[in-house]
Design a protein around this motif. Structure first.
Motif, PDB file in Angstrom:
ATOM      1  N   LEU A 144     -48.379  -4.053   8.219  1.00  0.00           N
ATOM      2  CA  LEU A 144     -47.294  -5.021   8.134  1.00  0.00           C
ATOM      3  C   LEU A 144     -46.207  -4.448   7.228  1.00  0.00           C
ATOM      4  O   LEU A 144     -45.078  -4.928   7.195  1.00  0.00           O
ATOM      5  CB  LEU A 144     -47.792  -6.350   7.547  1.00  0.00           C
ATOM      6  N   ASN A 145     -46.575  -3.414   6.513  1.00  0.00           N
ATOM      7  CA  ASN A 145     -45.669  -2.754   5.579  1.00  0.00           C
ATOM      8  C   ASN A 145     -45.279  -1.364   6.089  1.00  0.00           C
ATOM      9  O   ASN A 145     -44.098  -1.073   6.281  1.00  0.00           O
ATOM     10  CB  ASN A 145     -46.344  -2.647   4.207  1.00  0.00           C
ATOM     11  N   LEU A 146     -46.266  -0.524   6.345  1.00  0.00           N
ATOM     12  CA  LEU A 146     -46.008   0.858   6.775  1.00  0.00           C
ATOM     13  C   LEU A 146     -45.733   0.890   8.278  1.00  0.00           C
ATOM     14  O   LEU A 146     -46.571   1.322   9.072  1.00  0.00           O
ATOM     15  CB  LEU A 146     -47.215   1.738   6.423  1.00  0.00           C
ATOM     16  N   ILE A 147     -44.562   0.457   8.675  1.00  0.00           N
ATOM     17  CA  ILE A 147     -44.248   0.216  10.077  1.00  0.00           C
ATOM     18  C   ILE A 147     -44.282   1.485  10.919  1.00  0.00           C
ATOM     19  O   ILE A 147     -45.033   1.590  11.900  1.00  0.00           O
ATOM     20  CB  ILE A 147     -42.869  -0.457  10.219  1.00  0.00           C
ATOM     21  N   LYS A 355     -58.075  -6.832  -2.258  1.00  0.00           N
ATOM     22  CA  LYS A 355     -56.947  -5.938  -1.980  1.00  0.00           C
ATOM     23  C   LYS A 355     -55.653  -6.689  -1.687  1.00  0.00           C
ATOM     24  O   LYS A 355     -54.589  -6.344  -2.229  1.00  0.00           O
ATOM     25  CB  LYS A 355     -57.301  -5.035  -0.799  1.00  0.00           C
ATOM     26  N   PHE A 356     -55.722  -7.691  -0.835  1.00  0.00           N
ATOM     27  CA  PHE A 356     -54.494  -8.295  -0.334  1.00  0.00           C
ATOM     28  C   PHE A 356     -54.159  -9.675  -0.912  1.00  0.00           C
ATOM     29  O   PHE A 356     -53.045 -10.146  -0.747  1.00  0.00           O
ATOM     30  CB  PHE A 356     -54.551  -8.369   1.194  1.00  0.00           C
ATOM     31  N   ILE A 357     -55.134 -10.282  -1.589  1.00  0.00           N
ATOM     32  CA  ILE A 357     -54.844 -11.568  -2.245  1.00  0.00           C
ATOM     33  C   ILE A 357     -54.782 -11.369  -3.765  1.00  0.00           C
ATOM     34  O   ILE A 357     -53.756 -11.650  -4.385  1.00  0.00           O
ATOM     35  CB  ILE A 357     -55.895 -12.630  -1.878  1.00  0.00           C
ATOM     36  N   TYR A 358     -55.860 -10.849  -4.339  1.00  0.00           N
ATOM     37  CA  TYR A 358     -55.902 -10.671  -5.801  1.00  0.00           C
ATOM     38  C   TYR A 358     -54.919  -9.596  -6.264  1.00  0.00           C
ATOM     39  O   TYR A 358     -54.137  -9.810  -7.198  1.00  0.00           O
ATOM     40  CB  TYR A 358     -57.322 -10.314  -6.229  1.00  0.00           C
ATOM     41  N   LEU A 359     -54.938  -8.409  -5.613  1.00  0.00           N
ATOM     42  CA  LEU A 359     -54.039  -7.319  -5.998  1.00  0.00           C
ATOM     43  C   LEU A 359     -52.700  -7.379  -5.267  1.00  0.00           C
ATOM     44  O   LEU A 359     -51.764  -6.661  -5.620  1.00  0.00           O
ATOM     45  CB  LEU A 359     -54.711  -5.959  -5.726  1.00  0.00           C
ATOM     46  N   ASN A 360     -52.625  -8.214  -4.225  1.00  0.00           N
ATOM     47  CA  ASN A 360     -51.383  -8.438  -3.465  1.00  0.00           C
ATOM     48  C   ASN A 360     -50.783  -7.140  -2.936  1.00  0.00           C
ATOM     49  O   ASN A 360     -49.565  -6.924  -2.991  1.00  0.00           O
ATOM     50  CB  ASN A 360     -50.351  -9.184  -4.309  1.00  0.00           C
ATOM     51  N   ALA A 361     -51.621  -6.252  -2.413  1.00  0.00           N
ATOM     52  CA  ALA A 361     -51.143  -4.991  -1.830  1.00  0.00           C
ATOM     53  C   ALA A 361     -50.234  -5.270  -0.641  1.00  0.00           C
ATOM     54  O   ALA A 361     -50.540  -6.093   0.212  1.00  0.00           O
ATOM     55  CB  ALA A 361     -52.336  -4.137  -1.382  1.00  0.00           C
ATOM     56  N   GLY A 362     -49.104  -4.591  -0.603  1.00  0.00           N
ATOM     57  CA  GLY A 362     -48.177  -4.750   0.513  1.00  0.00           C
ATOM     58  C   GLY A 362     -47.382  -6.040   0.499  1.00  0.00           C
ATOM     59  O   GLY A 362     -46.599  -6.292   1.415  1.00  0.00           O
ATOM     60  N   ASN A 363     -47.587  -6.862  -0.513  1.00  0.00           N
ATOM     61  CA  ASN A 363     -46.844  -8.120  -0.637  1.00  0.00           C
ATOM     62  C   ASN A 363     -46.950  -8.975   0.639  1.00  0.00           C
ATOM     63  O   ASN A 363     -45.958  -9.497   1.146  1.00  0.00           O
ATOM     64  CB  ASN A 363     -45.364  -7.829  -0.947  1.00  0.00           C
ATOM     65  N   MET A 364     -48.181  -9.123   1.143  1.00  0.00           N
ATOM     66  CA  MET A 364     -48.367  -9.850   2.407  1.00  0.00           C
ATOM     67  C   MET A 364     -48.992 -11.231   2.213  1.00  0.00           C
ATOM     68  O   MET A 364     -49.182 -11.959   3.189  1.00  0.00           O
ATOM     69  CB  MET A 364     -49.237  -9.029   3.356  1.00  0.00           C
ATOM     70  N   TYR A 365     -49.310 -11.566   0.975  1.00  0.00           N
ATOM     71  CA  TYR A 365     -49.911 -12.881   0.702  1.00  0.00           C
ATOM     72  C   TYR A 365     -49.141 -13.562  -0.425  1.00  0.00           C
ATOM     73  O   TYR A 365     -48.762 -12.906  -1.398  1.00  0.00           O
ATOM     74  CB  TYR A 365     -51.385 -12.721   0.302  1.00  0.00           C
ATOM     75  N   PRO A 366     -48.848 -14.845  -0.325  1.00  0.00           N
ATOM     76  CA  PRO A 366     -49.200 -15.746   0.785  1.00  0.00           C
ATOM     77  C   PRO A 366     -48.269 -15.557   1.983  1.00  0.00           C
ATOM     78  O   PRO A 366     -47.180 -15.007   1.843  1.00  0.00           O
ATOM     79  CB  PRO A 366     -49.025 -17.136   0.166  1.00  0.00           C
ATOM     80  N   TYR A 367     -48.703 -16.045   3.133  1.00  0.00           N
ATOM     81  CA  TYR A 367     -47.926 -15.904   4.358  1.00  0.00           C
ATOM     82  C   TYR A 367     -46.787 -16.915   4.369  1.00  0.00           C
ATOM     83  O   TYR A 367     -46.971 -18.094   4.061  1.00  0.00           O
ATOM     84  CB  TYR A 367     -48.824 -16.131   5.571  1.00  0.00           C
ATOM     85  N   HIS A 368     -45.577 -16.422   4.725  1.00  0.00           N
ATOM     86  CA  HIS A 368     -44.417 -17.281   4.854  1.00  0.00           C
ATOM     87  C   HIS A 368     -43.785 -17.073   6.227  1.00  0.00           C
ATOM     88  O   HIS A 368     -43.783 -15.958   6.750  1.00  0.00           O
ATOM     89  CB  HIS A 368     -43.376 -16.972   3.777  1.00  0.00           C
ATOM     90  N   SER A 369     -43.256 -18.149   6.777  1.00  0.00           N
ATOM     91  CA  SER A 369     -42.550 -18.061   8.057  1.00  0.00           C
ATOM     92  C   SER A 369     -41.512 -19.166   8.142  1.00  0.00           C
ATOM     93  O   SER A 369     -41.862 -20.359   8.141  1.00  0.00           O
ATOM     94  CB  SER A 369     -43.528 -18.173   9.231  1.00  0.00           C
ATOM     95  N   THR A 370     -40.248 -18.783   8.206  1.00  0.00           N
ATOM     96  CA  THR A 370     -39.193 -19.781   8.365  1.00  0.00           C
ATOM     97  C   THR A 370     -39.233 -20.363   9.779  1.00  0.00           C
ATOM     98  O   THR A 370     -38.865 -21.516   9.999  1.00  0.00           O
ATOM     99  CB  THR A 370     -37.822 -19.151   8.106  1.00  0.00           C
ATOM    100  N   ILE A 371     -39.698 -19.573  10.728  1.00  0.00           N
ATOM    101  CA  ILE A 371     -39.785 -20.015  12.114  1.00  0.00           C
ATOM    102  C   ILE A 371     -40.837 -21.116  12.246  1.00  0.00           C
ATOM    103  O   ILE A 371     -40.630 -22.137  12.917  1.00  0.00           O
ATOM    104  CB  ILE A 371     -40.115 -18.838  13.051  1.00  0.00           C
ATOM    105  N   LEU A 372     -42.001 -20.899  11.617  1.00  0.00           N
ATOM    106  CA  LEU A 372     -43.098 -21.868  11.677  1.00  0.00           C
ATOM    107  C   LEU A 372     -42.954 -22.946  10.613  1.00  0.00           C
ATOM    108  O   LEU A 372     -43.704 -23.939  10.633  1.00  0.00           O
ATOM    109  CB  LEU A 372     -44.445 -21.160  11.513  1.00  0.00           C
ATOM    110  N   GLY A 373     -42.041 -22.760   9.683  1.00  0.00           N
ATOM    111  CA  GLY A 373     -41.820 -23.762   8.635  1.00  0.00           C
ATOM    112  C   GLY A 373     -42.899 -23.778   7.577  1.00  0.00           C
ATOM    113  O   GLY A 373     -43.210 -24.833   7.006  1.00  0.00           O
ATOM    114  N   ILE A 374     -43.475 -22.611   7.276  1.00  0.00           N
ATOM    115  CA  ILE A 374     -44.528 -22.541   6.254  1.00  0.00           C
ATOM    116  C   ILE A 374     -44.207 -21.422   5.247  1.00  0.00           C
ATOM    117  O   ILE A 374     -43.439 -20.549   5.525  1.00  0.00           O
ATOM    118  CB  ILE A 374     -45.922 -22.311   6.871  1.00  0.00           C
TER     119      ILE A 374
END
Length: 374
Positions: A144-147, A355-374
């Protein structure tokens, strides 16, 4: 959590699809496979631009340049240092939309489809749902980061079918395509020679010893690369730009990624303990060697910033192919399968959380979406 719900549903659809494929109901299998692929792609496509640290760095800016370019040549001129196929992909998408979320969806569709097709080719050897779960645990979050590199890694993974089919030309064409998405794919080319040496070494102790020597040399090189670099520079073997490159990304403080290293080590142990049953898994030795090389390359990061990215080419192959077959290596009965699968999922969850919640690698958590309104 939306991530786990999406992964869970995708794995369910994948498992049902595999059952249809097994019963020669290919059409239904394909329909369910499409759903399984689309779910994570929609998740990736709908995300806000703050999910993935590189989105605002080069994905969205490059796409906006494509939107405002009069033609592809002016666009490529403005981004001359970006790989050709990634530039073409950006420009083509910009011709019919100015919404960067569409680009994110298409990029994820390319990656996930390639992975799914590779797993489909292995459907008689691996539980497809568990292989997809491996993908969602280790590969999907990072890409989601290293495209650009994500597309390249998925192309390399898919090209493994050509190695097994002895289609050398098709494999190297795939490598060229991967290179045109991200230059780091150059470091995946040795996989071909490693696989060839492995096939020869199955019945040759001499060649096995050669592989061990190469592996030991890799370890020495990782921990003493700077000394070797100076020697090669003084001898004129390497151009001076190599020194500039390594000094630019050289870390001042040595830092090990202990959490990932420990986790990778756990899998090395779990997969080597039942070695006596290794004949139950095709190319077990090759996959295990890839895991070891992944471990070595991952820890190259202790001195050079982002050097661990090279390891993704080596982990994706055994990760998606060998880890889902762990149950085969132990006593093969239903109780054992349920136990191993449960342990695997628990390990996946622990890694994902740390890795992805506690250390927040890649800045992918928490999930946000303006399209879905979350």
């Amino acid at each position: 959590m939306i991530y786990f719900m999406t992964f869970f549903l995708s794995c369910i659809f994948t498992d049902i699809a595999q059952r249809f494929f097994k019963n020669d109901k290919k059409r239904k299998g394909i329909e369910l496979s499409i759903i399984a692929i689309l779910l994570p792609c929609l998740l990736a496509g709908f995300r806000s631009l703050d999910i993935g640290t590189d989105i605002k760095v080069y994905v969205n800016p490059f796409f906006q340049i494509a939107i405002n370019s009069n033609n592809f040549f002016s666009y490529k001129l403005a981004l001359s240092n970006i790989e050709l196929l990634y530039s073409i992909l950006n420009y083509i998408v910009s011709l019919f939309t100015n919404n960067v979320n569409v680009l994110l969806f298409i990029i994820q569709l390319i990656m996930t489809t390639l992975v799914y097709l590779y797993i489909y080719d292995q459907r008689n050897e691996v539980p497809m749902w568990l292989a997809m779960a491996t993908y969602y645990t280790f590969i999907f979050p990072r890409f989601l980061n290293l495209i650009r590199q994500g597309i390249a890694v998925c192309i390399v993974l898919y090209s493994m079918k050509y190695l097994k089919q002895k289609r050398k030309k098709a494999f190297f064409i795939s490598m060229i395509i991967a290179l045109l998405f991200h230059s780091t794919a150059f470091f995946a080319i040795p996989i071909y020679f490693i696989y060839e040496i492995y096939n020869v070494s199955k019945n040759s102790k001499k060649t096995q010893n050669i592989i061990c020597i190469i592996f030991l040399m890799m370890i020495v090189l990782v921990f003493s690369y700077d000394k070797f670099l100076k020697i090669f520079l003084n001898m004129g073997i390497f151009p001076e730009k190599f020194e500039i490159y390594f000094s630019k990304y050289l870390k001042k403080n040595i830092v090990f990624d202990w959490s990932s290293t420990l986790y990778k080590f756990v899998w090395l142990i779990l997969l080597i303990l039942p070695y006596k049953n290794s004949q139950k898994v095709n190319d077990y030795g090759f996959y295990y060697l890839m895991l070891i090389m992944d471990m070595v390359l991952w820890n190259f990061n202790y001195k050079i910033l982002n050097a661990e990215r090279l390891s993704y080419y080596y982990f994706s192959i055994p990760g998606i192919t060998l880890i889902p077959q762990t149950a085969k290596l132990y006593k093969n009965d239903n109780f054992n399968k349920i136990t191993i699968y449960s342990i695997t999922i628990i390990l996946f969850f622990i890694y994902w959380y740390i890795k992805f919640i506690y250390l927040n690698a890649g800045n992918m958590y928490p999930y946000h979406s303006t399209i879905l309104g979350i």
